[in-house]
Design a protein around this motif. Structure first.
Motif, PDB file in Angstrom:
ATOM      1  N   VAL A   7      21.477  35.995  73.943  1.00 18.47           N
ATOM      2  CA  VAL A   7      20.398  37.269  73.740  1.00 18.47           C
ATOM      3  C   VAL A   7      21.426  38.434  74.437  1.00 18.47           C
ATOM      4  O   VAL A   7      21.580  38.571  75.541  1.00 18.47           O
ATOM      5  N   HIS A   8      21.608  39.590  73.563  1.00 15.87           N
ATOM      6  CA  HIS A   8      22.346  40.617  74.218  1.00 15.87           C
ATOM      7  C   HIS A   8      21.830  41.973  73.696  1.00 15.87           C
ATOM      8  O   HIS A   8      21.250  42.138  72.669  1.00 15.87           O
ATOM      9  N   GLY A  57      23.038  35.705  69.428  1.00 15.49           N
ATOM     10  CA  GLY A  57      23.872  34.709  68.512  1.00 15.49           C
ATOM     11  C   GLY A  57      23.430  33.525  68.598  1.00 15.49           C
ATOM     12  O   GLY A  57      22.772  33.135  69.660  1.00 15.49           O
ATOM     13  N   LEU A  58      23.339  32.873  67.639  1.00 17.91           N
ATOM     14  CA  LEU A  58      23.066  31.546  67.333  1.00 17.91           C
ATOM     15  C   LEU A  58      24.040  30.549  67.175  1.00 17.91           C
ATOM     16  O   LEU A  58      24.794  30.770  66.240  1.00 17.91           O
ATOM     17  N   ASP A 117       9.743  42.460  69.637  1.00 12.30           N
ATOM     18  CA  ASP A 117       9.631  41.400  68.492  1.00 12.30           C
ATOM     19  C   ASP A 117      10.748  39.938  69.078  1.00 12.30           C
ATOM     20  O   ASP A 117      10.759  38.956  68.450  1.00 12.30           O
ATOM     21  N   LEU A 118      11.516  40.295  70.196  1.00  8.46           N
ATOM     22  CA  LEU A 118      12.317  39.450  70.837  1.00  8.46           C
ATOM     23  C   LEU A 118      11.579  37.972  70.903  1.00  8.46           C
ATOM     24  O   LEU A 118      12.318  36.850  70.579  1.00  8.46           O
ATOM     25  N   ASP A 119      10.895  37.950  71.788  1.00 11.11           N
ATOM     26  CA  ASP A 119      10.116  36.699  71.925  1.00 11.11           C
ATOM     27  C   ASP A 119       9.369  35.750  70.592  1.00 11.11           C
ATOM     28  O   ASP A 119       9.698  34.643  70.733  1.00 11.11           O
ATOM     29  N   ASP A 120       8.855  36.693  69.879  1.00 13.69           N
ATOM     30  CA  ASP A 120       8.530  35.951  68.525  1.00 13.69           C
ATOM     31  C   ASP A 120       9.823  35.433  67.814  1.00 13.69           C
ATOM     32  O   ASP A 120       9.646  34.205  67.323  1.00 13.69           O
ATOM     33  N   PHE A 121      10.743  36.166  67.696  1.00  8.09           N
ATOM     34  CA  PHE A 121      12.043  35.757  67.003  1.00  8.09           C
ATOM     35  C   PHE A 121      12.663  34.392  67.785  1.00  8.09           C
ATOM     36  O   PHE A 121      12.647  33.301  67.169  1.00  8.09           O
ATOM     37  N   SER A 158      20.457  27.113  68.446  1.00  4.67           N
ATOM     38  CA  SER A 158      20.208  27.565  69.664  1.00  4.67           C
ATOM     39  C   SER A 158      20.725  28.909  70.076  1.00  4.67           C
ATOM     40  O   SER A 158      21.981  28.800  70.243  1.00  4.67           O
ATOM     41  N   PRO A 159      20.107  29.671  70.538  1.00  2.27           N
ATOM     42  CA  PRO A 159      20.957  30.884  71.512  1.00  2.27           C
ATOM     43  C   PRO A 159      21.239  30.563  72.756  1.00  2.27           C
ATOM     44  O   PRO A 159      22.008  31.202  73.440  1.00  2.27           O
ATOM     45  N   ASP A 160      20.921  29.322  72.977  1.00  4.54           N
ATOM     46  CA  ASP A 160      21.096  28.648  74.380  1.00  4.54           C
ATOM     47  C   ASP A 160      21.543  27.192  74.285  1.00  4.54           C
ATOM     48  O   ASP A 160      20.891  26.458  74.827  1.00  4.54           O
ATOM     49  N   PRO A 161      22.656  26.958  73.693  1.00  2.00           N
ATOM     50  CA  PRO A 161      22.848  25.554  73.428  1.00  2.00           C
ATOM     51  C   PRO A 161      23.554  24.792  74.499  1.00  2.00           C
ATOM     52  O   PRO A 161      23.999  25.457  75.406  1.00  2.00           O
ATOM     53  N   HIS A 162      23.630  23.639  74.186  1.00  2.00           N
ATOM     54  CA  HIS A 162      24.383  22.648  75.201  1.00  2.00           C
ATOM     55  C   HIS A 162      25.765  23.065  75.235  1.00  2.00           C
ATOM     56  O   HIS A 162      26.189  23.401  73.974  1.00  2.00           O
TER      57      HIS A 162
END
Ligand code: HEM
Ligand code: SF4
Ligand SMILES: [Zn+2]
Lengths: 586, 95
Positions: free
Chosen positions: A320-321, A331-332, A376-380, A390-394
């Motif tokens: 998230v940026h 970025g996903l 809207d960020l949290d809902d997204f 994931s935006p926070d992948p392994h």
């Protein structure tokens, strides 16, 4: 003697190929005379169609070039609809299903199993939505790459997007530049992170300052293919933004005149720069191709580059940026750059619902949803789709890139994407992530063309063969310690011909050694660079583990590696416009 | 009739009469001529040239031996022969 390809291009090339393509589409696959197939396939590339490999005759890979990876609102849905309707083969892929989209390392889109007969309808649909396959392959200006978040990035110094757009508009479909000696890859970077990957392109624009004005330094002659990787060379030229198109035209004309048309393996401009040196490139550009006084290079921002730079900071666009306008881009991570078509529809829906509808593609085969308001960020972020992308992948998921491989590509030596999916999952389950590592790059290319850019990864994997228990099996050469940044570095090739099922064990052993022997918080890249050449070999051994590899046999000689009966003779191809087999002696 | 020979896909395939006949990534047993092994196991990484001697089609592959690691370009080696029924690939040891 001119090569076959040059002869074919002399006869018909560029925009005019389209009418022939449409004629064959109308008349059907069978209308291409057998002895002319290779000539037409070479030409079709210019319109983004790449004939798939042996055993898959009559089917094409279709590449859509999206400059800078930007998909305007609505375009992603168009791509999904085209994939859904037209990119379905005779057999499903076991990981990705019946229809899928590939996001490539040059911010383009690849669809597979396209039938010639469908091309006019597909082009109509794409073009109605301002998308095109023009010059996505072949010997001309390819898709222009750059910072995928150009215009949306707080690190930006120049908005590279209008520059890339102008280059795109000037050089796409332009007959003066349509038949070059070889492919021509251009990158425009506007930020201080270096995420345009200019160093591995034929022509690179990088932000630099001169007389207090921001413009671009020009580099020429980068590229990774054929065991001859080169970094783009500094030709000591700075241009203001408004001269970018002029200098690009000049360098392209120089390449057009002086590139080697007698030998395709020597044709890329990287070899001309080897031969001439940067000084001569500059001199000839000044004397023969420009009508203004070239300025010497300005002060660049390379010492700030963080993108794939081997440090602990962000090396990609995942996550998230905040944008300069207060909205956010997210970025996903897309493992090996492939998404099933249902997921692509869902992504398009999410982009519409939460962002502006725009989606961007990165050079790490990932996607970015832009323009999401803070509220809207949290809902997204809570959307179901983000569990898989994931935006926070392994770290091992985040860093995995793979090319097309034997699934469709006739150059490939090994199976790639599905294998890399299995590698990433196994590593995630079984290997401890070294302390502080958030992003570990493993790039797998099926051959030396290096589409997955293996030489700029922490671990480079390249398709090879070996013998194991007396049988030929798929294997990988393993390189270590590559990356970009201020001082880019190509991986050192360390372990050759490792059977593909022993690679995960090798990586596990290697990372254990790294964790044991690293000094303080030394990065993996620094750790590798500190080793003497002999010591590199000693770092780890390949090893069989409980990792299971279903693709050890010669997948290149199957008609499709995942078919129940994968024997070449079991292929339904070639097929007609309905997908029904055409018998060979018709 | 003349045999049409060509290297395709960046020299990953030898094409004989407009059919891809033999590709890289095969492992060829090669007698004596490639390295110091009496039988080299040559992984073909690319083709450097293709030619015909009458009906016999030959190629010069570039690659390396799986036994000893030696790499380089092999001398002309047989690929197969053109028969009245089409192209027939060579099997077994190449010399
Ligand atoms: C049918 C499938 C494909 C074929 C036959 C193919 C062919 C090639 C060839 C021949 C090269 C070497 C270029 C040269 O020597 O100038 C190359 C390079 C490259 N290709 Fe592909 N490609 C295919 C698919 C892909 C895919 C799926 C991607 C991205 C995921 C891709 C991205 C690239 C990139 C980034 C390079 C860079 C090499 C360089 O920097 O010189 N290609 N490809
Ligand atoms: S690296 Fe080789 S195998 Fe992979 S897509 Fe590119 S050409 Fe094909
Ligand atoms: Zn040997």
């Amino acid at each position: 003697m001119p090569t076959d390809v040059e002869r074919w291009k002399d006869e018909v090339y560029g925009n005019e190929i389209r009418e022939h393509l449409f004629r064959f589409a109308e008349e059907g696959w069978d209308a291409i005379p057998e002895e002319e197939e290779d000539a037409w396939f070479e030409r079709f590339k210019w319109w983004g169609l790449y004939h798939q490999r042996k055993g898959q005759e009559s089917y094409f890979m279709m590449r859509i070039g999206t400059p800078n990876g930007v998909l305007e609102p609505g375009q992603l849905r168009t791509v999904a609809e085209v994939a859904d309707e037209y990119a379905r083969g005779p057999v499903d892929n076991p990981e990705f299903g019946a229809a899928y989209c590939d996001w490539t390392t040059r911010q383009s889109i690849q669809l597979h199993w396209i039938k010639l007969e469908d091309v006019p309808d597909i082009f109509e649909k794409l073009e109605e939505n301002d998308l095109t396959t023009q010059q996505a392959c072949g010997d001309s200006w390819r898709n222009i790459v750059g910072c995928p978040v150009a215009g949306k990035d707080t690190h930006e110094h120049i908005d590279a997007w209008p520059v890339a757009e102008e280059l795109h508009e000037t050089f796409k479909g332009n007959d003066a530049y349509s038949n070059l000696p070889r492919k021509w890859k251009v990158s425009v970077t506007g930020c201080d992170q270096g995420c345009g990957q200019g160093d591995i392109n034929d022509l690179a624009f990088e932000p630099a300052e001169k007389h207090g004005e921001l413009g671009f330094n020009v580099r020429v002659g980068g590229g990774l293919s054929r065991k001859e990787p080169r970094l783009a060379r500094d030709v000591d030229i700075w241009v203001p933004e408004e001269k970018a198109t002029d200098i690009a035209a000049a360098v392209t004309e120089l390449f057009n005149d002086h590139g080697d048309r007698d030998n395709r393996y020597n044709a890329r401009i990287k070899f001309l720069v080897d031969e001439w040196g940067a000084d001569k490139v500059r001199r000839v550009l000044q004397e023969d191709y420009t009508d203004w006084d070239l300025e010497s290079a300005g002060d660049d921002l390379r010492d700030q580059y963080t993108y794939n730079a081997g440090g602990h900071e962000h090396g990609d666009h995942v996550g998230v940026h905040e944008q300069p306008d207060g909205n956010y881009y997210v970025g996903l991570n897309v493992l090996v750059g492939r998404q099933g078509v249902e997921d692509v529809y869902e992504l398009a829906d999410l982009a519409d619902e939460y962002g502006s509808g725009e989606v961007r593609l990165t050079q790490r085969q990932n996607v970015i949803v832009t323009d999401i308001p803070e509220e809207d960020l949290d809902d997204f972020l809570a959307a179901d789709l983000l569990e898989d992308y994931s935006p926070d992948p392994h770290p091992f998921m985040r860093g995995s890139i793979a090319c097309t491989g034997t699934e469709f590509c006739s150059l490939s030596i090994v199976e790639t994407k599905n294998r890399q999916v299995r590698y990433a999952r196994w590593l995630k389950e079984n290997v401890d992530v070294p302390d502080g590592v958030t992003d570990f790059h493993i790039h797998l290319s099926g051959c030396t063309a290096s589409c997955a850019q293996p030489q700029i990864a922490d671990i480079s994997l390249r398709g090879m063969k070996t013998r194991k228990d007396g049988e030929p099996v798929e294997a990988l050469d393993v390189g270590l310690g590559g990356g970009l940044g201020e001082n880019p570095h190509f991986a050192e090739w360390v372990e050759m011909r490792v059977p593909a099922d022993e690679v995960p064990g090798y990586i596990q052993n290697l990372l254990a050694t790294y964790e044991d022997e690293r000094q303080n918080d030394e990065t993996f890249r620094d750790f590798i660079q500190r080793q003497e050449e002999d010591a590199l070999q000693e770092l780890a051994d390949p090893e069989e583990t409980d990792y299971d590899d279903p693709y050890m046999h010669n997948t290149k000689m199957t008609w499709y590696p995942y078919a129940d009966d994968d024997d070449m003779d079991a292929s339904p191809a070639p097929t007609n416009g309905e997908g029904e087999p055409i018998s060979a002696d018709d | 009739m003349a045999t049409r020979l060509r290297l395709l896909d960046d020299a990953a395939w030898v094409s004989v009469n407009d059919e891809r006949a033999v590709g890289t990534s095969e492992v060829w047993p090669v007698a004596e001529s490639f390295c110091s092994c009496s039988l080299a196991w040559l992984v073909v990484e690319a083709f450097v040239d293709v030619g015909a001697d009458g009906r016999r089609v030959e190629a010069r592959p570039h690659g390396h031996c799986l036994n000893c690691g030696e790499s380089g370009t092999a001398p002309w080696l047989p690929v197969g022969k053109v028969t009245d029924d089409g192209f027939e690939l060579v099997e077994g040891v190449r010399r």
